[in-house]
Design an enzyme around this catalytic site. Structure first.
Site, mmCIF file in Angstrom:
data_model
loop_
_atom_site.group_PDB
_atom_site.id
_atom_site.type_symbol
_atom_site.label_atom_id
_atom_site.label_comp_id
_atom_site.label_asym_id
_atom_site.label_seq_id
_atom_site.Cartn_x
_atom_site.Cartn_y
_atom_site.Cartn_z
ATOM 1 N N ASP A 162 8.530 -3.160 -4.780
ATOM 2 C CA ASP A 162 6.733 -3.732 -5.029
ATOM 3 C C ASP A 162 6.590 -4.699 -3.778
ATOM 4 O O ASP A 162 7.322 -5.619 -3.377
ATOM 5 C CB ASP A 162 6.050 -5.008 -6.179
ATOM 6 C CG ASP A 162 5.503 -5.293 -5.710
ATOM 7 O OD1 ASP A 162 4.095 -4.625 -5.425
ATOM 8 O OD2 ASP A 162 5.002 -6.058 -7.065
ATOM 9 N N ILE A 163 6.101 -3.428 -3.149
ATOM 10 C CA ILE A 163 5.426 -4.450 -1.751
ATOM 11 C C ILE A 163 4.915 -5.150 -1.819
ATOM 12 O O ILE A 163 5.633 -5.652 -0.203
ATOM 13 C CB ILE A 163 4.928 -3.074 -1.280
ATOM 14 C CG1 ILE A 163 4.820 -3.041 0.922
ATOM 15 C CG2 ILE A 163 3.577 -2.719 -1.068
ATOM 16 C CD1 ILE A 163 4.656 -1.556 1.374
ATOM 17 N N VAL B 99 -1.457 0.886 -4.658
ATOM 18 C CA VAL B 99 -1.169 -0.178 -4.180
ATOM 19 C C VAL B 99 -2.047 -0.871 -3.076
ATOM 20 O O VAL B 99 -1.977 -2.070 -3.106
ATOM 21 C CB VAL B 99 0.383 0.470 -2.612
ATOM 22 C CG1 VAL B 99 -0.146 1.781 -1.707
ATOM 23 C CG2 VAL B 99 1.585 -0.405 -2.236
ATOM 24 N N ASP B 100 -3.077 -0.696 -2.935
ATOM 25 C CA ASP B 100 -4.141 -1.144 -1.925
ATOM 26 C C ASP B 100 -4.397 -2.241 -2.981
ATOM 27 O O ASP B 100 -4.559 -3.299 -2.821
ATOM 28 C CB ASP B 100 -5.202 -0.321 -1.804
ATOM 29 C CG ASP B 100 -6.575 -0.665 -0.901
ATOM 30 O OD1 ASP B 100 -6.466 -1.774 -0.352
ATOM 31 O OD2 ASP B 100 -7.064 0.026 -0.521
ATOM 32 N N SER C 92 -0.310 8.438 0.180
ATOM 33 C CA SER C 92 -0.540 9.494 -0.534
ATOM 34 C C SER C 92 -0.361 9.956 -1.183
ATOM 35 O O SER C 92 -0.928 11.365 -1.782
ATOM 36 C CB SER C 92 -1.184 10.578 1.140
ATOM 37 O OG SER C 92 -2.020 10.085 1.813
ATOM 38 N N THR C 93 0.573 9.659 -2.003
ATOM 39 C CA THR C 93 1.785 10.468 -2.980
ATOM 40 C C THR C 93 1.449 10.308 -4.188
ATOM 41 O O THR C 93 1.503 10.410 -5.367
ATOM 42 C CB THR C 93 2.687 10.864 -3.000
ATOM 43 O OG1 THR C 93 3.188 9.320 -3.029
ATOM 44 C CG2 THR C 93 3.781 10.880 -1.372
ATOM 45 N N VAL D 77 -2.912 8.505 -5.899
ATOM 46 C CA VAL D 77 -3.703 9.246 -6.629
ATOM 47 C C VAL D 77 -4.473 10.234 -5.465
ATOM 48 O O VAL D 77 -5.457 11.297 -5.854
ATOM 49 C CB VAL D 77 -5.390 8.169 -6.427
ATOM 50 C CG1 VAL D 77 -4.704 6.915 -7.888
ATOM 51 C CG2 VAL D 77 -5.829 7.462 -5.161
ATOM 52 N N TYR D 78 -4.170 10.220 -3.984
ATOM 53 C CA TYR D 78 -4.193 11.096 -2.848
ATOM 54 C C TYR D 78 -4.002 12.877 -3.512
ATOM 55 O O TYR D 78 -4.364 13.305 -2.629
ATOM 56 C CB TYR D 78 -4.157 10.859 -1.660
ATOM 57 C CG TYR D 78 -5.672 9.811 -1.161
ATOM 58 C CD1 TYR D 78 -6.133 9.652 -1.737
ATOM 59 C CD2 TYR D 78 -5.652 9.232 0.298
ATOM 60 C CE1 TYR D 78 -8.063 8.681 -1.990
ATOM 61 C CE2 TYR D 78 -7.016 8.268 0.405
ATOM 62 C CZ TYR D 78 -7.826 8.182 -0.332
ATOM 63 O OH TYR D 78 -8.476 7.508 -0.111
#
Ligand code: AR6
Length: 171
Positions: A10-11, A33-34, A117-118, A120-121
């Site tokens: 977890d970042i 993650v945001d 980006s990998t 929901v994008y």
């Protein structure tokens, strides 16, 4: 000695000089993650983000880390995958490169990235991993401050893709 590491984790728990947020162009938070970064950093992060007037896809902006163990958060909106003919690869590379440049300019030695980006994008993981790792590897060859970059993967499938891609790069 400069180095790239790939870990599962977890970042928001990572102790780095800077962690990178896979943001959106509003910089006002979201899911994935945001959302996790904003929750862990506390409301002061959103307050600072409100002063930034958003960020273009592939660009990056820096804030403090507030309640995170990281000193800084570097926010970059990665591209939304639209089939691959809309400059998605170049924009993903720009997200990594502009984040690294900002970290270097702020004297960061250690930087942690999520897999931009990998989620929901929907950028395909197998295409994203080599772009991320090649961009990081090349940047490290000329960086002044940045010496350690960690890819923080949230699930084993993502980690496996980055591990294989790094092995390919080292061949
Ligand atoms: N630590 C590390 N990686 C994580 C964490 C975490 N705590 N949580 C999720 N991931 P995503 P994107 C992984 O969707 O595709 C937001 O709403 C996740 O499993 O977070 O760039 C923004 O506001 C995946 O592997 O980001 C934007 O609107 C990776 O992080 C949009 O999502 C990226 O998934 C950005 O989409």
């Amino acid at each position: 000695m400069k180095n790239i590491a790939i870990i599962l984790g977890d970042i928001t728990q990572v102790e780095a000089d800077a962690i990178v947020n896979a943001a959106n162009t509003t910089l006002l938070g979201g899911g994935g993650v945001d959302g996790a970064i904003h929750r862990a950093a506390g409301p002061e992060l959103l307050a600072e983000c409100r002063t930034l007037n958003g960020c273009r896809t592939g660009a990056a902006k820096i804030t403090k880390g507030y309640r995170l163990p990281a000193r800084y958060v570097i926010h970059t909106p990665g591209p939304i995958w639209q089939g691959g003919a809309n400059h998605e690869r170049e924009l993903l590379q720009s997200s990594y490169l502009n984040s690294l440049k900002l970290a270097d300019a702020h004297g960061c030695r250690t930087v942690a990235f999520p897999s931009i980006s990998t989620g929901v994008y929907h950028f395909p993981l197998e295409t994203a991993a080599p772009i991320a790792l090649q961009t990081i590897r090349e940047f490290l060859s000329t960086s002044k401050s940045v010496a350690q970059v960690t890819l923080v993967c949230f699930d084993p499938v993502t980690k496996h893709a980055y591990d294989r891609s790094l092995a390919d790069l080292d061949e």
